[in-house]
Design a protein around this motif. Sequence first.
Motif, PDB file in Angstrom:
ATOM      1  N   ASP A  14      -2.465 -10.570  -2.556  1.00  0.00           N
ATOM      2  CA  ASP A  14      -1.493 -10.119  -1.542  1.00  0.00           C
ATOM      3  C   ASP A  14      -2.070 -10.364  -0.141  1.00  0.00           C
ATOM      4  N   HIS A 202       0.972   0.877  -5.056  1.00  0.00           N
ATOM      5  CA  HIS A 202       0.827  -0.390  -4.320  1.00  0.00           C
ATOM      6  C   HIS A 202       1.725  -0.237  -3.094  1.00  0.00           C
ATOM      7  N   HIS A 204       2.861  -0.896   0.978  1.00  0.00           N
ATOM      8  CA  HIS A 204       2.779  -1.753   2.175  1.00  0.00           C
ATOM      9  C   HIS A 204       2.907  -0.883   3.412  1.00  0.00           C
TER      10      HIS A 204
HETATM   11 ZN    ZN Z   1       2.512  -6.279  -2.335  1.00  0.00          ZN
END
Ligand code: ZN
Length: 394
Positions: A14, A202, A204
Amino acid sequence: MQNKIHIFDTTLRDGEQVPGCQLNTAEKIEVAKSLEELGVDIIEAGFPISSPGDFNSVIEISKAVVHPVICALTRAKKEDIDCAVEALKFAKRKRIHTGIGSSDIHIQHKFRSSREEVLKQAIEAVRYAKKSVEDIEFYAEDAGRAHLPFLAQMIEGVISAGATVVNIPDTTGYCLPTDYGTKIKYLIDHVKNIDKAIISVHCHNDLGLATANSILGVVNGARQIECTINGIGERAGNTSLEEVVMVLHSHKDLNLITGINTKRIYSTSKLVSRLMRMSVQPNKAIVGKNAFAHSSGIHQDGFLKHRDTYEVINPVDVGVDKSLIVLTARSGRAALRHRLEALGYTITKDGITELYKHFILLADTEKQIEDHHLQVLFEDFQQQDGVKNSKPSL
Ligand code: ZN
Ligand code: KIV
């Protein structure tokens, strides 16, 4: 419930998606080895079907790294999974990370499909991957905005198909920490086979909440955090490894531990920043240039009397030698004396009061007072009326 939090590093997947941050295979191996030294549990090494370079990097990282699990990303498609299986063939411990969008926005606009179809594809992908690799992580992309009962149904289905880890991404960084924590709790309470898998977070950082969301996720029962060094990643980035690790390290009351060797955090941050040509903002928590720098007089005075007054982390714990006392026009006498003494000068109380007047005039014109400024200032002061008040001990 176990109190060990698995650290899943996705700097090389990522993180590496960021324009300008692409690494060649040799550089990726250097980062992977450094992540191994740091003590991460899982390294997401790439997305093998995306390019021959990424495929090759997953192969070479698998050969170079011994302890962490090596993970490869796929979409919920057979050709992606076959490619990942091939790329992982040299990994001592391997994981396939497959998944599909779970929110109605993704289902309707990205796939032009239905919940039923997407659920079927998710289950088939896990079942297919499971034939080749034991450890299968499933990601429900955009879970942060998914319809919760549907998300629970999807998670239950993929665990039945063999998923060992279920990733609940806040792909767009939209969730509020308490809402994200509540989602994790909801899954624990409503997915009947949830005890067969580890829940992964996970997050952002589009709204600057990635660290807070990840922490609320583990407080509510998740046991894996996906993160990147320096928080690099798509748009505003991913959860930063150094932040979540040091939150758990500092808040012993949470009773959650990681296997990270925190003393290697700073050197790993420097390596990633250098190789990815991505500078770290000076005020970045833990690894920014100013993270342990004190510049205002009140803070400097308190810090010099007792470190804990203005620091919650000992810089040595993250591999930084020491805190910095920066001299500016906002600094006070305590800091001036401290710096002079470090340079080998001793000065009386009256002397420092006098010298401080000259210092502050200079500091108003210079942004920061460096040691060479102080030497000139001190020597000029000595030659004038300061001789009686000072005693160079150099
Ligand atoms: Zn991601
Ligand atoms: O943000 C996201 O949803 C992802 C998945 C591919 C795990 O990166």
